[in-house]
Motif scaffolding. Structure first.
Motif, PDB file in Angstrom:
ATOM      1  N   MET A  81       0.817  -1.198   0.006  1.00  0.00           N
ATOM      2  CA  MET A  81      -0.131  -0.054  -0.039  1.00  0.00           C
ATOM      3  C   MET A  81       0.705   1.176  -0.141  1.00  0.00           C
ATOM      4  O   MET A  81       0.536   2.279  -0.720  1.00  0.00           O
ATOM      5  CB  MET A  81      -0.807   0.011   1.220  1.00  0.00           C
ATOM      6  N   ALA A  82       1.933   1.144   0.803  1.00  0.00           N
ATOM      7  CA  ALA A  82       2.955   2.465   0.758  1.00  0.00           C
ATOM      8  C   ALA A  82       3.370   2.686  -0.497  1.00  0.00           C
ATOM      9  O   ALA A  82       3.428   3.673  -0.855  1.00  0.00           O
ATOM     10  CB  ALA A  82       3.873   2.186   1.978  1.00  0.00           C
ATOM     11  N   PHE A  83       4.180   1.641  -1.090  1.00  0.00           N
ATOM     12  CA  PHE A  83       4.869   2.035  -2.284  1.00  0.00           C
ATOM     13  C   PHE A  83       3.895   2.204  -3.550  1.00  0.00           C
ATOM     14  O   PHE A  83       4.323   2.595  -4.564  1.00  0.00           O
ATOM     15  CB  PHE A  83       6.041   1.168  -2.588  1.00  0.00           C
ATOM     16  N   ALA A  84       2.610   1.705  -3.405  1.00  0.00           N
ATOM     17  CA  ALA A  84       1.829   1.804  -4.576  1.00  0.00           C
ATOM     18  C   ALA A  84       1.424   3.348  -4.750  1.00  0.00           C
ATOM     19  O   ALA A  84       1.295   3.972  -5.834  1.00  0.00           O
ATOM     20  CB  ALA A  84       0.585   0.820  -4.330  1.00  0.00           C
ATOM     21  N   ASN A  85       1.779   4.370  -3.504  1.00  0.00           N
ATOM     22  CA  ASN A  85       1.370   5.537  -3.485  1.00  0.00           C
ATOM     23  C   ASN A  85       2.623   6.386  -3.510  1.00  0.00           C
ATOM     24  O   ASN A  85       2.658   7.709  -3.662  1.00  0.00           O
ATOM     25  CB  ASN A  85       0.448   6.000  -2.431  1.00  0.00           C
ATOM     26  N   ALA A  86       3.694   5.708  -3.065  1.00  0.00           N
ATOM     27  CA  ALA A  86       4.972   6.552  -2.887  1.00  0.00           C
ATOM     28  C   ALA A  86       6.013   5.598  -3.393  1.00  0.00           C
ATOM     29  O   ALA A  86       6.540   4.752  -2.661  1.00  0.00           O
ATOM     30  CB  ALA A  86       5.375   6.912  -1.405  1.00  0.00           C
ATOM     31  N   PRO A  87       6.275   5.550  -4.877  1.00  0.00           N
ATOM     32  CA  PRO A  87       6.941   4.462  -5.334  1.00  0.00           C
ATOM     33  C   PRO A  87       8.216   4.435  -5.161  1.00  0.00           C
ATOM     34  O   PRO A  87       8.993   5.329  -4.645  1.00  0.00           O
ATOM     35  CB  PRO A  87       6.597   4.935  -6.875  1.00  0.00           C
TER      36      PRO A  87
END
Ligand SMILES: NC(=O)c1ccc[n+]([C@@H]2O[C@H](COP(=O)([O-])OP(=O)(O)OC[C@H]3O[C@@H](n4cnc5c(N)ncnc54)[C@H](O)[C@@H]3O)[C@@H](O)[C@H]2O)c1
Ligand SMILES: [Fe+2]
Length: 383
Positions: A252-258
């Protein structure tokens, strides 16, 4: 606060044994032909059998497409789309690691689309609808069940991404029982991949945001506290569940902060030398983090507080403790520690570095700019 957007999978279930009751969950949706997308390795484990039995009991037609291979090439996706069309699938289930889930995403997206696979590479190029999609991870892992991304191997040696909100599934189902038999070396490599997702999301230069930050910290806390137990005592369901949740939060984190430099440099290693995704990230992690230290030290110090809550000291010493912990992790967990161990030699480095420079989608997120000469030095460091 800087404006930001956050997207994730709209429905997530965390429940032991839930995969064996999947058909019950889908019963009211009246699907006539469900297709499960997986790979031969997962099929061989027998993990799918309770799920298939549940479909049979409820009289819902189900088929299995098990042709997915690691880092799925375009041809496999085409084959899956064709299989789904042939059997008029009205729901797609991705059951497996990132490879199976990514393949399922694209099959669901393109089954009834006028677009071809080559039309949808890049960001938001996909249009139209997709089939209903459920993703069930069996590694912990890629977090693909909560990312709007699918990665495909194109041609011989390149990887391309499809990025579209259409790729977020209708349901992500986290059933830790499915991961109990995951071999130790796969647990280690996929677990480190998840840790890299958390770390790179937290240090992402472009789209770092407060929700991703919270998720990344919680993810790293869960993953670092459980990865040793999950590798050494695979049957420990609590550790397995924490790993699965940790990889989901990191996703979830890296889906929005790549993600950035570690992934950019890992991709050519995976694509050219067929090194599994998690392992290639693990091999590049230490070199890239040390390179980034100049610009990300305070952020690494914040993450050190999560991994070692009792640690005190300057940002410099806390960041160093995180980097040292991560450097030792592959050896502690018994996986490869150098590029040489996976068959890469010094003469391969110029090609790898050139390939890495093409990963502009990822490089732009790295806290410190990476030039070609830096990439060469980083591969030498990891050799
Ligand atoms: N979509 C995303 O957001 C995203 C993020 C990171 C990586 N990826 C992609 O995901 C892929 C890697 O996924 P992965 O690391 O999960 O590996 P994987 O899906 O390739 O699986 C690795 C191996 O583990 C086996 N396996 C899986 N689950 C098992 C289980 N429970 N028990 C026993 N064996 C099991 C598989 O058969 C396979 O041989 C790559 O293609 C990578 O590019 C996607
Ligand atoms: Fe990854």
């Amino acid at each position: 606060m800087k404006a930001f957007e956050f997207h994730t999978t709209k429905s997530i279930t965390v429940e032991r044994g839930a995969a064996a009751r999947l058909a019950e969950r889908l019963r009211d949706l009246d699907y006539k032909s469900v297709m499960i997308v997986t790979d031969a390795g997962v099929l061989q484990t027998g993990l799918l059998e309770p799920t298939l039995r549940n479909f049979a009991e409820l009289g819902i037609a189900v088929s299995v497409f098990s042709e997915v291979v690691a880092d799925p090439p375009e041809a496999v996706i085409q084959q899956g789309i064709y299989a789904a069309q042939q059997q008029q699938a009205d729901c797609i289930i991705g059951f497996g690691g990132g490879s199976s889930m990514d393949a399922a995403k694209l099959i669901a997206l393109l089954c009834h689309s006028e677009q071809a696979l080559c039309d949808v590479y890049g960001v938001n190029a996909a249009t139209g609808q997709r089939l209903p999609l459920v993703l069930i991870p069996t590694t912990a892992g890629t977090g693909s069940e909560v990312t709007a991304i699918a990665i495909v191997t194109t041609g011989k040696n390149e990887k391309k991404g499809v990025v579209s909100p259409l790729l977020l599934p209708d349901l992500a189902l986290l059933d830790a029982e499915l991961t109990l038999g995951l071999p130790s070396h796969v647990t280690a490599a996929t677990g480190i991949d998840a840790m890299v997702h958390a770390i790179e999301a937290f240090t992402s230069k472009r789209l770092k945001n407060p929700i991703s930050d919270s998720l990344a910290k919680d993810a790293l806390r869960l993953l670092s506290a459980n990865i040793h137990t999950a590798c050494q005592h695979g049957e420990n369901i609590q550790a397995r569940e924490n790993m699965l949740l940790g990889s989901c939060l990191a996703g979830m984190a890296f889906a929005n902060a790549p993600v950035g430099g570690v992934h950019a440099l890992a991709y050519p290693v995976g694509a050219r030398f067929h090194v599994p995704h998690g392992l290639s990230n693990s091999l590049m992690l230490d070199a890239v983090l040390r390179f980034n230290l100049r610009d990300a030290e305070h952020l690494y110090a914040e993450l050190a507080d999560v991994v070692f809550p009792a640690v005190v000291g300057t940002p410099q010493s806390r960041a160093a403790s995180l980097l040292n912990y991560l450097k030792d992790l592959p050896e502690d967990l018994g996986i490869a520690q150098s590029l040489r161990e996976v068959g890469i030699s010094e003469s391969d480095i110029p090609l790898l570095a050139e390939d890495a420079m093409k990963q502009t989608r990822l490089l732009i997120n790295n806290p410190r700019e990476i030039h070609l000469s830096d990439a060469i030095a980083l591969y030498k460091e990891a050799l």
